[in-house]
Scaffold this active site. Sequence first.
Site, PDB file in Angstrom:
ATOM      1  N   SER A  59      52.160  27.511  42.839  1.00  0.00           N
ATOM      2  CA  SER A  59      52.467  27.771  41.434  1.00  0.00           C
ATOM      3  C   SER A  59      53.942  28.090  41.226  1.00  0.00           C
ATOM      4  CB  SER A  59      51.627  28.937  40.898  1.00  0.00           C
ATOM      5  OG  SER A  59      51.864  30.117  41.646  1.00  0.00           O
ATOM      6  N   GLY A  60      54.706  28.245  42.329  1.00  0.00           N
ATOM      7  CA  GLY A  60      56.123  28.577  42.234  1.00  0.00           C
ATOM      8  C   GLY A  60      56.830  28.304  43.543  1.00  0.00           C
TER       9      GLY A  60
ATOM     10  N   ASN B 223      37.758  37.373  41.873  1.00  0.00           N
ATOM     11  CA  ASN B 223      36.843  37.142  42.989  1.00  0.00           C
ATOM     12  C   ASN B 223      37.040  38.103  44.155  1.00  0.00           C
ATOM     13  OD1 ASN B 223      35.727  34.648  41.819  1.00  0.00           O
ATOM     14  ND2 ASN B 223      37.795  33.860  42.159  1.00  0.00           N
TER      15      ASN B 223
ATOM     16  N   THR C 251      47.381  22.878  39.743  1.00  0.00           N
ATOM     17  CA  THR C 251      46.535  22.646  38.567  1.00  0.00           C
ATOM     18  C   THR C 251      47.347  22.253  37.342  1.00  0.00           C
ATOM     19  OG1 THR C 251      46.599  25.017  38.041  1.00  0.00           O
ATOM     20  CG2 THR C 251      44.745  24.222  39.376  1.00  0.00           C
TER      21      THR C 251
ATOM     22  N   HIS D 268      34.051  30.797  43.994  1.00  0.00           N
ATOM     23  CA  HIS D 268      34.129  31.970  43.135  1.00  0.00           C
ATOM     24  C   HIS D 268      33.016  32.962  43.428  1.00  0.00           C
ATOM     25  CE1 HIS D 268      36.997  31.534  39.586  1.00  0.00           C
ATOM     26  NE2 HIS D 268      37.320  30.560  40.414  1.00  0.00           N
TER      27      HIS D 268
ATOM     28  N   LYS E 208      53.394  19.564  37.160  1.00  0.00           N
ATOM     29  CA  LYS E 208      54.806  19.933  37.137  1.00  0.00           C
ATOM     30  C   LYS E 208      55.548  19.253  38.287  1.00  0.00           C
ATOM     31  CE  LYS E 208      54.253  24.486  34.970  1.00  0.00           C
ATOM     32  NZ  LYS E 208      54.467  25.954  35.133  1.00  0.00           N
TER      33      LYS E 208
ATOM     34  N   GLY F  97      44.592  33.450  45.797  1.00  0.00           N
ATOM     35  CA  GLY F  97      43.441  34.124  45.219  1.00  0.00           C
ATOM     36  C   GLY F  97      43.634  34.716  43.840  1.00  0.00           C
ATOM     37  N   GLU F  98      42.504  35.222  43.309  1.00  0.00           N
ATOM     38  CA  GLU F  98      42.485  35.899  42.016  1.00  0.00           C
ATOM     39  C   GLU F  98      41.716  37.216  42.140  1.00  0.00           C
ATOM     40  OE1 GLU F  98      40.430  32.946  42.023  1.00  0.00           O
ATOM     41  OE2 GLU F  98      42.053  31.507  41.712  1.00  0.00           O
TER      42      GLU F  98
END
Length: 321
Positions: A173-174, A110, A191, A38, A194, A106-107
């Site tokens: 995530s998908g 950051n 995270t 991060h 599922k 990423g996000e």
Amino acid sequence: MVQIGYTMMTEQAGPRDLVDHVVRAEETGFDFSVTSDHYAPWLESQGHAPYAWSVLGAAAQATSRIPLMTYVTCPTVRYHPAVVAQKAATMQLLSGGRFRLGVGAGENLNEHVVGHGWPGKTTRHEMFTEALEIIRALFEGGTVSYHGNHFDVDSAKLWDLPDQAPPIGVAVSGERSCEIAGRLGDLVIATEPKGELISSFEKHGGQGKPRVGQLPICYDPDRDAAVRRAHDQFRWFAGGWKVNSELPDPAGFAGATQFVRPEDVAETIPCGDNVDDFVEAVRPYAEAGFTEVAVVQVGGDHQREFFDWAEKKLLPALREL
């Protein structure tokens, strides 16, 4: 048996403490470790964000057994993928083959810091795919030139290349990210427990590959204190990935989670010292098909007592699972 790992959470501890923590994790008997990467913490109350790759280099020298892994690095905006490949190859050499490169799309939190803006989701996936192609090509050796829609590489070569390239873990995530992970990853990272993510990953080529999950926990003999700490430092977790990938700074996360209550956090993060609660939180990952789960002990100042408890109670109970 699900392997249990320890998370060096760079958002909640300084660099020297993080290295001390992973040394203690190795001594405690954790099966592996992961490290966040991060530029800023999620919330100001976490208070830290050292450079993860320097921490990893120090950790490689301070430990001898425990595997190391980024969880995760974004190889598209803040870092060029050719540089990520060089860093990962160096870490594999420094650690004596104990390193895995975990990457994700990423996000904004950051990546916006370098002033290139934050692309939309479709563009991010395009950039991420190109980045993985570049990293894999460099890991194969030789000189690489690449011209894509988003990245260029001009006659790059990794001059210090390990005999075995670092395995690449891809965060999902998908459906789209699962397709990328199945095709270009050596393992999958998620995270949330599922099962549909694991199924999609397998459908796209992930059969037999490791599946690594992560679970925040908050150990404290005083459960009320644990709940307060989890709410203070980890309520951002309630936002979900679609929100968490877009917000630009800790103030944004504070505003987005201002109505999240301590009891809401305690519903998703096991708090206190009842081992059964922690085992039951890990169980969905095992049932979904995860082979490894890295726990995050919330609170940078609350790691030492956690290790003592984990060694005596938590790890033996989880290994029964």
